[in-house]
Design an enzyme around this catalytic site. Structure first.
Site, PDB file in Angstrom:
ATOM      1  N   SER A  96       0.838  -1.201  -0.058  1.00 14.74           N
ATOM      2  CA  SER A  96      -0.177  -0.132  -0.066  1.00 14.74           C
ATOM      3  C   SER A  96       0.847   1.401   0.079  1.00 14.74           C
ATOM      4  CB  SER A  96      -0.963   0.213   1.207  1.00 14.74           C
ATOM      5  OG  SER A  96      -0.312   0.230   2.382  1.00 14.74           O
ATOM      6  N   LYS A 123       0.539   5.323   6.490  1.00 12.09           N
ATOM      7  CA  LYS A 123       0.119   6.015   5.525  1.00 12.09           C
ATOM      8  C   LYS A 123       0.602   7.470   5.304  1.00 12.09           C
ATOM      9  CE  LYS A 123      -3.295   3.252   3.953  1.00 12.09           C
ATOM     10  NZ  LYS A 123      -2.916   2.144   4.621  1.00 12.09           N
TER      11      LYS A 123
END
Lengths: 195, 195
Positions: free
Chosen positions: A115, A152
């Site tokens: 990711s 993230k």
DNA sequence: CATTTGAATATTGTAACATTAATCAAATAT
DNA sequence: ATATTTGATTAATGTTACAATATTCAAATG
């Protein structure tokens, strides 16, 4: 007094009967520890986490930097590249020193999944996290969202924090009042082993 | 039998004596819970970190996302990775140790340009190079071509070595008899600093 | 007035215990 | 024969109990 005789006469001594080891919740040995009440919720939530998103494992920074002098060539090396054996051109580099500011507040997390691939953080990489650092918009952070850990990029959307994956395949994660959101630290670096 | 009389006659019943509530490690009530053994280390680490770091809030000015750190758990521990689950001893990760095998034969090069971007090696990264290692086809190597140093993937073409950039924009470099070609070492790892 | 001292009491890690859950094979039912 | 029921058996789990330690207080001492 009335003696009640059992209607049934089943069961009895049986070899190898009984619960099997490893049949418990965790499938492994457990221990009893004492923890502060305010942490109970987090710890239990953690224990209940069924999946980990893109976190594989974690460890702490080494305390004393083992100064391990090594050579660093930093430049575009034109003709006449100096031999690493030449000690007059060398620069010494301690990776711990180079990558870690506050070792007390630093720990490592091994990345699982893709990711963050656009930020050149790949599966198997180890990222370095500083817990003492103030997270700013644009920083790569370690956070937990509804009990799931993730790495993230921190951004902002309509006055709320938002987490952006560095991979087009994944969607941004919006934080609202119903989202459990915890910031664990700022990712300050990453290392990868090829061999 | 001999009756020993205390030399001293101090102390005694005192109102309000004794330890005060909140004088403990956590300054609050504690509870006992049972946890799987493999989580013990991380939970303890978490309790330590949250004790010594009184981090308050995420820097986003917007209210009630309180910094409420959670525990990370570790599931699999690959070889060579220190286990925080070890009971008392808190093992730490030494980046030098993790990334460097033979420090005598190891040196660093700072990357310029984007020719290895597909291998997640970016401008500004520092790669770790082992001079003592035998380069195999498929390895990322540091080589000099006609006096220019470059980092590429080693491959083979028509019985000759060929160097492949990890970026579609660039062409493979063929080696022929007129090319000065020298292998300087194998890239065994890479580190990157974000902050 | 500073220091020493033992009583008092909270803290903390661990052991013990009671309850729950899982497993097995004999007894029973179909 | 095959499937189901059943109690004995034993591990797992949450909680309480306990012993050892740490902290605090103020009387006794210097």
């Amino acid at each position: 007094m009335k003696i009640v005789k059992n209607k049934n006469n089943r069961g009895g001594v049986r070899l190898g009967a009984g619960r099997k080891t490893g049949s418990g919740l965790y499938g492994e040995e457990t221990k009893v520890i004492r923890v502060p009440r305010s942490s109970l919720g987090n710890i239990k939530k953690y224990l209940n986490l069924s999946r980990m998103n893109n976190i594989d494992e974690i460890s702490l920074a080494y305390k004393e930097t083992t100064y391990n002098p090594l050579v660093l060539f930093e430049h575009k090396v034109p003709a006449g590249f100096p031999s690493p054996a030449d000690d007059h051109v060398e620069k010494r580099l301690d990776l711990n020193e180079y990558l870690i500011k506050k070792s007390d507040a630093t720990f490592f997390v091994k990345i699982k999944g893709d990711s963050m691939i656009d930020a050149s953080i790949n599966d198997g990489d180890i990222v370095i996290i500083d817990r003492s650092m103030q997270a700013k918009i644009g920083d790569i952070v370690l956070a937990s969202i509804d009990g799931n850990f993730t790495i993230k990029t921190l951004s902002k959307y309509k006055l709320r924090p938002r987490l952006l994956p560095a991979n087009e395949k994944y969607k941004p994660i919006e934080i609202d009042d119903n989202t459990q959101f915890e910031l664990w630290g700022v990712v300050t670096g990453a290392v990868r082993k090829f061999k």
